[in-house]
Every structure is written in C-alpha cells, then in structure tokens.
Design a protein around this motif. Sequence first.
Motif, PDB file in Angstrom:
ATOM      1  N   GLU A  58       0.849  -1.193   0.000  1.00 46.03           N
ATOM      2  CA  GLU A  58       0.000   0.000   0.000  1.00 46.03           C
ATOM      3  C   GLU A  58       0.884   1.242   0.000  1.00 46.03           C
ATOM      4  OE1 GLU A  58      -3.301   0.211  -0.169  1.00 46.03           O
ATOM      5  OE2 GLU A  58      -3.618  -1.964  -0.152  1.00 46.03           O
ATOM      6  N   ALA A  59       0.414   2.313  -0.682  1.00 48.68           N
ATOM      7  CA  ALA A  59       1.189   3.550  -0.754  1.00 48.68           C
ATOM      8  C   ALA A  59       1.075   4.379   0.524  1.00 48.68           C
ATOM      9  CB  ALA A  59       0.732   4.378  -1.950  1.00 48.68           C
ATOM     10  N   HIS A  60      -0.067   4.297   1.189  1.00 47.92           N
ATOM     11  CA  HIS A  60      -0.283   5.097   2.401  1.00 47.92           C
ATOM     12  C   HIS A  60      -1.329   4.365   3.233  1.00 47.92           C
ATOM     13  CE1 HIS A  60      -1.345   9.254   4.328  1.00 47.92           C
ATOM     14  NE2 HIS A  60      -0.444   8.593   5.033  1.00 47.92           N
ATOM     15  N   ALA A  61      -0.914   3.799   4.351  1.00 46.80           N
ATOM     16  CA  ALA A  61      -1.855   2.975   5.104  1.00 46.80           C
ATOM     17  C   ALA A  61      -1.380   2.747   6.532  1.00 46.80           C
ATOM     18  CB  ALA A  61      -2.052   1.625   4.409  1.00 46.80           C
ATOM     19  N   ASP A  62      -2.342   2.469   7.416  1.00 49.52           N
ATOM     20  CA  ASP A  62      -2.040   1.969   8.757  1.00 49.52           C
ATOM     21  C   ASP A  62      -1.860   0.458   8.673  1.00 49.52           C
ATOM     22  OD1 ASP A  62      -2.460   4.452  10.348  1.00 49.52           O
ATOM     23  OD2 ASP A  62      -4.488   4.265   9.540  1.00 49.52           O
ATOM     24  N   ILE A  63      -0.948  -0.059   9.477  1.00 43.91           N
ATOM     25  CA  ILE A  63      -0.787  -1.510   9.572  1.00 43.91           C
ATOM     26  C   ILE A  63      -1.656  -1.992  10.728  1.00 43.91           C
ATOM     27  CG2 ILE A  63       0.814  -3.410  10.015  1.00 43.91           C
ATOM     28  CD1 ILE A  63       3.017  -1.705   8.770  1.00 43.91           C
ATOM     29  N   ILE A 110       4.634   2.125  -1.535  1.00 44.51           N
ATOM     30  CA  ILE A 110       4.649   0.713  -1.923  1.00 44.51           C
ATOM     31  C   ILE A 110       6.101   0.270  -2.085  1.00 44.51           C
ATOM     32  CG2 ILE A 110       4.079  -0.912  -3.759  1.00 44.51           C
ATOM     33  CD1 ILE A 110       1.511   0.650  -4.218  1.00 44.51           C
ATOM     34  N   GLY A 111       6.461  -0.765  -1.338  1.00 44.28           N
ATOM     35  CA  GLY A 111       7.838  -1.251  -1.345  1.00 44.28           C
ATOM     36  C   GLY A 111       8.570  -0.962  -0.057  1.00 44.28           C
ATOM     37  N   GLN A 112       7.979  -0.175   0.843  1.00 45.61           N
ATOM     38  CA  GLN A 112       8.639   0.134   2.103  1.00 45.61           C
ATOM     39  C   GLN A 112       8.837  -1.143   2.920  1.00 45.61           C
ATOM     40  OE1 GLN A 112       6.671   3.133   4.460  1.00 45.61           O
ATOM     41  NE2 GLN A 112       8.313   3.229   5.981  1.00 45.61           N
ATOM     42  N   SER A 113      10.014  -1.311   3.516  1.00 40.37           N
ATOM     43  CA  SER A 113      10.326  -2.504   4.299  1.00 40.37           C
ATOM     44  C   SER A 113       9.583  -2.491   5.634  1.00 40.37           C
ATOM     45  CB  SER A 113      11.836  -2.596   4.553  1.00 40.37           C
ATOM     46  OG  SER A 113      12.527  -2.789   3.336  1.00 40.37           O
ATOM     47  N   ILE A 114       8.880  -3.584   5.912  1.00 38.26           N
ATOM     48  CA  ILE A 114       8.110  -3.712   7.151  1.00 38.26           C
ATOM     49  C   ILE A 114       8.815  -4.667   8.115  1.00 38.26           C
ATOM     50  CG2 ILE A 114       5.893  -4.446   8.133  1.00 38.26           C
ATOM     51  CD1 ILE A 114       4.618  -3.684   5.436  1.00 38.26           C
ATOM     52  N   PHE A 115       9.371  -5.730   7.595  1.00 32.24           N
ATOM     53  CA  PHE A 115      10.130  -6.684   8.403  1.00 32.24           C
ATOM     54  C   PHE A 115      11.274  -7.218   7.556  1.00 32.24           C
ATOM     55  CE2 PHE A 115       7.074  -9.213   6.108  1.00 32.24           C
ATOM     56  CZ  PHE A 115       7.743 -10.381   5.772  1.00 32.24           C
ATOM     57  N   ALA A 116      12.233  -7.879   8.202  1.00 34.44           N
ATOM     58  CA  ALA A 116      13.390  -8.412   7.479  1.00 34.44           C
ATOM     59  C   ALA A 116      13.687  -9.833   7.944  1.00 34.44           C
ATOM     60  CB  ALA A 116      14.604  -7.520   7.688  1.00 34.44           C
ATOM     61  N   VAL A 117      14.199 -10.615   7.005  1.00 35.15           N
ATOM     62  CA  VAL A 117      14.504 -12.023   7.240  1.00 35.15           C
ATOM     63  C   VAL A 117      15.976 -12.280   6.930  1.00 35.15           C
ATOM     64  CG1 VAL A 117      14.067 -14.380   6.439  1.00 35.15           C
ATOM     65  CG2 VAL A 117      12.166 -12.777   6.706  1.00 35.15           C
ATOM     66  N   ALA A 118      16.638 -13.028   7.793  1.00 34.76           N
ATOM     67  CA  ALA A 118      17.991 -13.508   7.523  1.00 34.76           C
ATOM     68  C   ALA A 118      17.926 -15.021   7.397  1.00 34.76           C
ATOM     69  CB  ALA A 118      18.947 -13.105   8.629  1.00 34.76           C
ATOM     70  N   ALA A 119      18.430 -15.538   6.282  1.00 34.69           N
ATOM     71  CA  ALA A 119      18.359 -16.972   6.017  1.00 34.69           C
ATOM     72  C   ALA A 119      19.692 -17.475   5.486  1.00 34.69           C
ATOM     73  CB  ALA A 119      17.229 -17.265   5.033  1.00 34.69           C
ATOM     74  N   THR A 120      19.786 -18.771   5.337  1.00 35.99           N
ATOM     75  CA  THR A 120      21.043 -19.373   4.882  1.00 35.99           C
ATOM     76  C   THR A 120      21.296 -19.152   3.399  1.00 35.99           C
ATOM     77  OG1 THR A 120      19.844 -21.452   4.596  1.00 35.99           O
ATOM     78  CG2 THR A 120      21.049 -21.135   6.682  1.00 35.99           C
ATOM     79  N   SER A 121      20.278 -18.699   2.663  1.00 35.21           N
ATOM     80  CA  SER A 121      20.456 -18.352   1.251  1.00 35.21           C
ATOM     81  C   SER A 121      19.495 -17.227   0.901  1.00 35.21           C
ATOM     82  CB  SER A 121      20.188 -19.563   0.351  1.00 35.21           C
ATOM     83  OG  SER A 121      18.801 -19.883   0.354  1.00 35.21           O
ATOM     84  N   LEU A 122      19.822 -16.509  -0.150  1.00 32.55           N
ATOM     85  CA  LEU A 122      18.935 -15.439  -0.592  1.00 32.55           C
ATOM     86  C   LEU A 122      17.608 -16.020  -1.076  1.00 32.55           C
ATOM     87  CD1 LEU A 122      18.399 -12.458  -1.219  1.00 32.55           C
ATOM     88  CD2 LEU A 122      19.564 -12.761  -3.408  1.00 32.55           C
ATOM     89  N   ARG A 123      17.664 -17.162  -1.740  1.00 31.74           N
ATOM     90  CA  ARG A 123      16.436 -17.799  -2.222  1.00 31.74           C
ATOM     91  C   ARG A 123      15.481 -18.105  -1.057  1.00 31.74           C
ATOM     92  NH1 ARG A 123      14.706 -20.848  -6.631  1.00 31.74           N
ATOM     93  NH2 ARG A 123      16.725 -20.588  -7.656  1.00 31.74           N
ATOM     94  N   ALA A 124      16.038 -18.670   0.018  1.00 28.91           N
ATOM     95  CA  ALA A 124      15.206 -19.000   1.176  1.00 28.91           C
ATOM     96  C   ALA A 124      14.612 -17.741   1.803  1.00 28.91           C
ATOM     97  CB  ALA A 124      16.020 -19.772   2.209  1.00 28.91           C
ATOM     98  N   THR A 351       5.340   8.079  -2.413  1.00 29.74           N
ATOM     99  CA  THR A 351       6.191   7.257  -3.262  1.00 29.74           C
ATOM    100  C   THR A 351       7.549   7.164  -2.583  1.00 29.74           C
ATOM    101  OG1 THR A 351       6.773   9.245  -4.532  1.00 29.74           O
ATOM    102  CG2 THR A 351       5.023   7.842  -5.425  1.00 29.74           C
ATOM    103  N   VAL A 352       8.395   6.247  -3.049  1.00 28.10           N
ATOM    104  CA  VAL A 352       9.722   6.097  -2.462  1.00 28.10           C
ATOM    105  C   VAL A 352      10.432   7.441  -2.469  1.00 28.10           C
ATOM    106  CG1 VAL A 352      10.763   5.417  -4.676  1.00 28.10           C
ATOM    107  CG2 VAL A 352      11.848   4.739  -2.526  1.00 28.10           C
ATOM    108  N   SER A 353      11.157   7.720  -1.396  1.00 21.47           N
ATOM    109  CA  SER A 353      11.796   9.023  -1.262  1.00 21.47           C
ATOM    110  C   SER A 353      12.828   9.242  -2.364  1.00 21.47           C
ATOM    111  CB  SER A 353      12.477   9.130   0.102  1.00 21.47           C
ATOM    112  OG  SER A 353      12.890  10.447   0.344  1.00 21.47           O
TER     113      SER A 353
END
Length: 794
Positions: A58-63, A110-124, A351-353
């Motif tokens: 979403e471009a502008h929204a509450d989570i 749209i595209g703003q990071s909400i959470f992040a994941v660290a995994a053993t591969s980029l694919r995962a 939009t993205v800064s």
Amino acid sequence: MRKLPNNLTIESTSGVFKPSKLPIHESAIKHVTGKAEYIDDMPEWPNELHIATGQSTEAHADIVSINLDKVRAHPGVIDVIVQADIPGEVDVSPVLSGDLLLAGDFVHFIGQSIFAVAATSLRAAKQAVELAEIVYKPREATLHPKQSLDRQEFVLPTHTIQNGDPKEAMKTAPHTIKSDIYIKGQEHFYLEGQISVAIPNEDGGVLVYASSQHPAEVQKLVAKVLDLPVAQILVEVRRMGGGFGGKESQAAVFSCMAAVFAIRNRRPVKYRVPRQDDMVQTGKRHDFWNSYEVGFSKEGEIISAEYDMVGKCGCTADLSDGVVDRAMFHADNAYHLPNARISGYRGKTHTVSSTAFRGFGGPKGVLLAEAVIEEIAATVGKDPLDVRKINCYQDGKSTTPYGQEVDENVLLPLIEELEASSNYRARREAINAFNKQSPFLKKGLALTPVKFGISFTSKHLNQGGALVHVYTDGSVHVSHGGTEMGQGLYTKVGQIVAKTFGIDFTRVNVGSTRTDKVPNASPTAASAGTDLNGMAALDAVMTIKGRLQEFAMEHFGIAADDFAIEDDVVKLGSGGNAEEMSFPEFVKLAYMNRVSLSSTGFYKTPKIGYDRKAAKGRPFLYYSNGAAVSEVIVDTFTGEYKVTQVDILHDVGDSINSDIDIGQIEGAFVQGMGWLTSEELSWDEKGRITTNSPANYKIPTSADVPEKFTVKLFERPNSEESVYRSKAVGEPPLMLGISVWCALKDACAAVCDHTFSPPLAVPATPEAVYYSLQAAEMFKQQSISKQSVSEQKA
C-alpha cells in the motif's frame, strides 16, 4: 606558481598534466579482465546469512496486524526482525528525519520494508517473506507533485530566490509567455546493485563492506542503529560498480540492516538487493513540475522571469532540500535574468523518497531554462542559438539571481568556438533545405550550453581529508575520503600525489577508502571528489616534502632553493657542486635520520557561503561550462528517431587526465540523453512503480550512441585556485544531453515551418515525439484554414 612554506611551489600553469603518455584508469585492466573485486565477488563465509525484506503493498496505510509465523517456520530462516527488534535508533535519515529502517504502525510507499529475514540463502529469504500475513487500513495517497502543491503538502519549507522586480518588469515586456513543463525523473541503474556485507568483531563492533558514496555516513548510521560509539564501526569501500548519486544516502540502509543481523547472530551477513527490489525500494531522480512566466523583448532578450519549481520528493526529505535548491540555482543556466523570482517547493508524495542523482537538481533547472529559450525563439521567429547568445552571461550581464558573479568570461567564447567548429550555420541551412523537400523525414539541430556550479550547497560538506605514507623503498600509499565508482578519482589523486612529489606515477598506490584512515569524510558527490580529496592529498604531500627539504638543507648544507625532486631524482645543490640521488635512496636516508614520512592533509573550499534568509551569496567556488550540438532525424509517421551527430566542447580547466575527462563527458552525455529520450519512469494509479526491471525501463545502448561523436576540451585553466587549476567534470556534461531534446523539438517544429513550438514531453520517447509532430501538424492545418478563410473574405 603558488608559493608555499620553504619556497616550495605548486605549478598551476597550463599543460602541467600533459606527459607523452597519460596513466590509464588505475583499475581499467582489472575491470576488463574481471580481476576488479566488487563486494559480491568476495568469497562468502561458511556461515554467512542473506537478507530479504517484506515490503508494503500500500502507498499510504495503517498496519492493522502482522503475522510472521509462517515466515519464521520457512526452511533456512535463521532470524526475523521487526521495528521493535532494532537495538538503537530506527531513523536512518541522512540529514533530517523520517527514513525508517523498518516501518512501524504505518507505511508511506509501496515497497517500504516492514520486516526483514535472515536466512542461509537469498532464495530461502526471498521465499520466506512472501508468507507474511499483513492487514492494512488504506489512507488517501498523494502521488503527483502538482497534487502536493494543490494540497500544500511539503516535506520541507518553500524557498524563494528573487532579484529585481519581476512583476513590474513583466508588465512592460513587449512579449510574454506562460506555460509549464513536467520533467520526469530517472532510475540510477548502476551495474552493481545495492549491496553490503557486515562482519561482527570480537569487541562488539562490526566491519562493514559497503557499496557507498558516503562511508562516513554509513559508519554513523550503523552506530546509531546498533547504539554503539561510531569508533566501533569500520566501513571500507574499494570500488562501486556505479553510483550516480543512488549510493550517496540510500546505501546506508542496507549496511544498517546487515549490521543489525550480524550483531544479533554473531555471523557475517550479506544484503544483496535483487534488481527488481532495488528499483522498487530505492529513490530516483526527482520528477519536477515547473511552471513559468517570462517577459522578453522583440529581439528575444529576457526582461523578467517567474518560475515555480515543484520537486516530487517522495515520502521523506532525504536530500530533497539540496536537490530543489540546486534546481533553483540552475534555473538561469547560462542566461542573465535581470528580474527574476524562482520558488522551489519540496512536494511530499506517497512514493519512495527521491534522492541524489548525477547533477542533483541541476538538470531540472537547466532544462527549464532551455525550454524557455525554445519558446522565446519560436515567438520572435529567430534561431534559438541567436536567442541563447543574446541572453548569455557576458560583460555587463554577469550577476546571477542569487547574487554570485559569473566573473570568468567563458560561456560566450565557448559557444562561439563550438558554433564555428561544428559548422552550425552551414548545417542549419542544409537542414532547412532538407526539411522543405522532405515531407516524411525531418531533421533537427540544436546547440545548448551548460553552466554548472561546483561545490556542495551545504557549506560544511566542502572539506576533504587525506593520509599519505612514504615507505623506505620510495613507494607511496595514499588514503583519502573519496570513493571510486569508475570515474577515475583514484587515478587523478595518484597523479596529483606523484606530480607534487616529483616522482613517477607507478610509485603511488591509492588504497581503499576506510573510515579509520580518514574520518568524517564528505560524500563523493557534487562533482567535488577531485577538488576536495586531491587538494587534501596535495596538502599532505607538501607537508612531507617540506620535512624532506628541511632535512636536505641541514644534512647537505644547502639553501632551500637548491632542493628539488624531479622525475624520481632528488637534486641537492646548484651548479657544478650539485648532487643527485634517486628518490628511494634519499627517502631511506631521511628515515635513517628520523624524519617523519607520513602526514595527514586537509582542505576546505574557500570563498563560499550562502545566506538562506537573504537568498544571496556565493554557493559555488566556480562554474564548469560546456556546450553541445546535436543533430537528429525523425520519422513523422511513427515518431521514431535517431541521433546522427553530436559535437561537444567542454570546459574542464587544465585537465589532470584528459583521457579520463573525455570518457566522463561521453558517458555523462549518453546518460543525459537517456534521461531525456528512452528512460521513462512510470507509476500506476495506486502508487506502484511499473518500470521495475530492464524489461520495461530502457537505458541507452551502444546502438543509441551517434556514429559521429566528437568531444573536445576547452583549453583554459581555471581562474580559481583549484587543484592544479583543473575543473570538475563528473556532473556538468550530463546536461549537454539536453541538446538532443531541443533538436527533437526543432525537428517537430519543422512540420509547421517553425511558426509554432509544439510541446514535447520529457522523456521524448518515440510516442512523445509522435504526439509533438501531431500537434505541429494540427497547428499547420489550422493556420492554412485561417489563411483560406481570410483570403475568401478578402
């Protein structure tokens, strides 16, 4: 010649850097052979983690809610974080505030990071983020800069520059025009995407390998995010595979994210952003909506100008204050505006800064200036070049709207030299003749200049540092605060060090940029890399050379003037009693006598200062200038076109390395041409960017480069005391690409015999050119119809 302590001098006369063979780019062979090591080429650690982020839809929204249970359970996932897991500050803004490492309760694009994941591969990691369950409550979004102006939604206050009385002058002008132009932005499209590797150390700090134009900022923001002292963060940048401004402020986000996971998991972490995510999540060149009203004489001389410039800044300020300021400073381009009001609005959109891009906001101001000239020329019925020359800065017309004097008389001589060398007048006549007899193909021609101010518009950034070591074998190591992104900065600094010492270039090694060698360095931007870092390196060399001179005077009993280093040979004494030693021999002797062979160097740009309240001052030390002639041919049925010939004459002062400078001019021109022709950024009605891959965003290729492409350097040393009287070259030539846009506009106007200036969109894609041709044809038919009616009445 500039006098320094102990009678040492720095040559500043023309031709200092003109040996029989110039050094090639220090990494040229490595680039071609694949030996140049970029971050993704570095061997991966056995336990290295990889990052992906969950993005807003979403471009502008509450989570409303987030459920990440399936994300955490996905095979290969080691760690998942949200905003609350960040140990220090969440805000990673470069200057002001609002840029969050991870979103909290709401999202702004749209595209703003909400959470992040660290995994053993980029694919995962990429697979895992798709499993998130997020519920939004949408809000109304602002997506266009004109909307932000109408709604008075700005990320920062408006700023206005004014000189004279434009409103009163407008009333007395024989001619006035009033219109607007929408100028789209540009994707950086660096060959190496955003990437960073973070490695935790035994002291609780972290080593960061970054692809960044601003290592000191990466260091500072990583420290803030981790809640650690800045000294515990070490950032190293050897090279970037392109930056263009896209890695000035926004590269820090990726280093911060990698560092958080590295400290949390005590493992090395790589954050390499896939191209499609990069194009969605990182800022672009600002779109600008510019409106203007201009009053001018019957000859086409500008009397009054009022400009409103609205930048599409995106959801946060980022570097938009400086970008919009720079657009305002260059709205005059090469032309004297005796009465002017220039207002810059920092439009907020969901939009993205938007961020820095080669030229900052300068290209948007220069294009506005050239578009105005085209309209004036059409109104008074003159060749646009003649209107340009009438309005050009020259004796008696040399004060900018912000009060700086254009005191170096370069622009008009440069334009006239290119006019002659490119055979502009003869080609104009030939093109006019061709267009009269060719109903389906039309040619266009344009000569446009550029005047670009050199210095950061934020005064404190105009400083540079360096560290120089001389070893006992005569080799020299240089560290400085600038970063290498292919532009040849390391090569030029190496040349400056070698020349100042009086030794061979092959003795000098320029090391990676590291925050433990040169602290608090400014970004490599604003075309100031060589000016600042070259001068700082020169300062360090002169300190060491001064010590060597004092040692020689004491040890050999000679006068100050009897010491010199030339071509790797140290000359001691004068006349028949003079001794000579090789540089390594002399350096070793100095070491044995306990002479310090290491020094820091520092430089701060003199003379500059801008009073924002008064909107007057000297924001730039000097101006770089240039001009280009572009010729095009257009198919009136389809709007397809080809750039057939380009001639450029560019002012780089006394060039340090003409081969590198010409390469920069060629590359900048093609990038500017791409911005104005094929590179079209598009968003849908929801604020989602639709040009998010090479499949739908078209940068220029080798097929777009004209077969006839001539670049020459304007032979004149800088009148200001820059490093060896050279001038900056990185950004100014990009605006020479505007000549292509003007040539296309000229070809379209040929349809109606230049009696009308048909609007042409930016970028001028074949579709846009087709619509411009249709507008010209419609005007022509209306004129014929009116003439017919008039004849019937008669």
